[in-house]
Design an enzyme around this catalytic site. Structure first.
Site, PDB file in Angstrom:
ATOM      1  N   GLY A  10       7.984   4.616  -9.094  1.00  0.00           N
ATOM      2  CA  GLY A  10       9.274   5.288  -9.111  1.00  0.00           C
ATOM      3  C   GLY A  10      10.156   4.941  -7.913  1.00  0.00           C
ATOM      4  N   ASN A  11       9.526   4.848  -6.765  1.00  0.00           N
ATOM      5  CA  ASN A  11      10.242   4.621  -5.523  1.00  0.00           C
ATOM      6  C   ASN A  11      10.916   3.244  -5.452  1.00  0.00           C
ATOM      7  OD1 ASN A  11      10.762   5.548  -2.779  1.00  0.00           O
ATOM      8  ND2 ASN A  11       9.422   3.853  -2.179  1.00  0.00           N
ATOM      9  N   LYS A 128       0.511  17.093 -18.581  1.00  0.00           N
ATOM     10  CA  LYS A 128       1.527  16.400 -17.784  1.00  0.00           C
ATOM     11  C   LYS A 128       2.855  17.160 -17.855  1.00  0.00           C
ATOM     12  CE  LYS A 128       2.370  12.591 -15.492  1.00  0.00           C
ATOM     13  NZ  LYS A 128       1.653  12.150 -14.311  1.00  0.00           N
ATOM     14  N   LYS A 218       1.710   4.816 -16.478  1.00  0.00           N
ATOM     15  CA  LYS A 218       2.115   3.406 -16.382  1.00  0.00           C
ATOM     16  C   LYS A 218       1.068   2.538 -15.685  1.00  0.00           C
ATOM     17  CE  LYS A 218       3.807   2.459 -11.914  1.00  0.00           C
ATOM     18  NZ  LYS A 218       3.191   3.547 -11.241  1.00  0.00           N
ATOM     19  N   LYS A 280      -4.003   4.641 -10.197  1.00  0.00           N
ATOM     20  CA  LYS A 280      -3.840   3.275  -9.668  1.00  0.00           C
ATOM     21  C   LYS A 280      -5.204   2.674  -9.353  1.00  0.00           C
ATOM     22  CE  LYS A 280       0.406   4.798  -7.524  1.00  0.00           C
ATOM     23  NZ  LYS A 280       1.092   4.925  -8.804  1.00  0.00           N
TER      24      LYS A 280
END
Ligand code: ADP
Ligand code: MG
Length: 319
Positions: A10-11, A128, A218, A280
């Site tokens: 996002g960043n 979520k 993602k 991740k």
């Protein structure tokens, strides 16, 4: 050329704490694109994927406010819209940065769908959170009207819609993009794929697919894409220089070169935030366990150095 999948967090797309305007996103993406252009100039065959959390949140809210006048689309349609919106942003800024770096490429955002299993356990226990906070009365109304699942967040004093986050099973456009890359199109194009994990769809009895209101992580999708495209390298770009043990505590230690076994141990010990660093780490472990050569978690300033093995949390496979 090394085929690399870079997953942007996002960043890299929109600065946290901003107002979420288009011009903020353009400025941020311009910076991100400079870093990505360096990797292409260094000879990598780049494929991109990206998150979409804040953008989908905004689109859902927009639809909610516009409801009296314009019918709100299902949430998975907002997912497709966000692929278009972010795809446009990436196409504009990255193609310009690549031209400036004298490595011009056609940036090609692809609308992607990702198959999930209708029996995925997350459909029975959605977790979520999406969208804004509601009062208890609003929550009751929304549950009755749309059949949403809403959960109370006592700490933050309100109710929020929660949706399932099923595991991605299959990326529907994979054969097309794989064939394009194997024909050599990666030398002239950068494909932007499975934004926000891709639009979640489930297989139907008639052989078609139906969109479902869920979110796909993602990072999990990135592991799937990197395998489907036979990438040598998976790079997850986030807002911290890597994965740490003792995160948020004085004894914090960033992990650099780490074995899959050690990383898995830290994962099991709960060192990585659920829904943030955890997916991740799972993604890089899954990628190398299934034959990937190397996977790195890093931030944008360290991206070039991470690709040379000089920064980031790096795991290598056995291949
Ligand atoms: P992205 O948008 O890039 O997916 P996330 O917020 O989902 O970003 O994940 C990155 C965040 O994970 C970091 O900003 C950090 O706050 C958090 N995090 C949780 N546990 C760890 C850890 N052990 N090491 C590093 N970061 C961690
Ligand atoms: Mg995330």
């Amino acid at each position: 050329m090394t085929r690399v999948l870079v997953a942007l967090g996002g960043n890299a797309i929109q600065p946290a704490g901003g107002r979420g305007t288009w011009s903020e996103a353009v400025r941020r993406m311009r910076r991100t694109a400079r870093g990505l252009a360096r990797t292409v100039a260094a000879g990598q065959e780049l494929v991109l994927t990206h998150g979409n959390g804040p953008q989908v949140g905004d689109l859902v809210r927009e639809a909610e406010l516009g409801e009296p006048e314009v019918p709100a689309p299902p949430m998975f349609v907002a997912g497709a819209e966000s692929e278009g919106e972010i795809g446009l942003l990436v196409a504009q800024e990255l193609s310009a940065a690549l031209a400036r770096a004298r490595t011009p490429r056609v940036v090609v955002p692809v609308l992607c769908r990702t198959e999930v299993d209708a029996r995925d356990p997350s459909f029975r226990a959605p977790t979520k959170p999406v969208g804004r906070f509601y009062t208890a009365a609003e929550a009751r109304r929304l549950r009755a009207r749309h059949g949403w699942t809403l959960r109370e967040d006592r700490a933050r004093g309100g109710w929020r819609r929660v949706v399932p986050s099923p595991r991605p099973r299959r990326w529907l456009e994979a054969p097309a993009i794989r064939a394009a890359l194997d024909l050599g199109l990666g030398r002239t194009c950068v494909f932007v794929v499975t934004g926000g994990g891709g639009v979640p769809v489930v297989r139907q009895a008639n052989g078609g697919w139906r969109g479902v209101d869920a979110v796909i992580d993602k990072d999990r999708a990135a592991a799937l894409v990197a395998r489907a495209l036979d990438c040598a390298l998976l790079v997850i770009v986030t807002d911290v220089p890597g994965a740490a043990v003792g995160f948020g505590r004085p004894e914090r230690r960033w992990l650099r070169d780490v074995s899959a076994a050690e990383l898995r141990r830290h994962l099991r010990a709960g060192e990585f935030g659920e829904g943030s660093m955890g997916p991740k780490v799972e993604a890089v472990l899954e990628f190398v366990a299934r034959g990937g050569r190397e996977a790195v978690i890093t931030d944008l300033p360290s991206l070039s150095r991470a690709l040379e093995g000089r920064a980031g949390t790096r795991v290598r496979g056995v291949r």
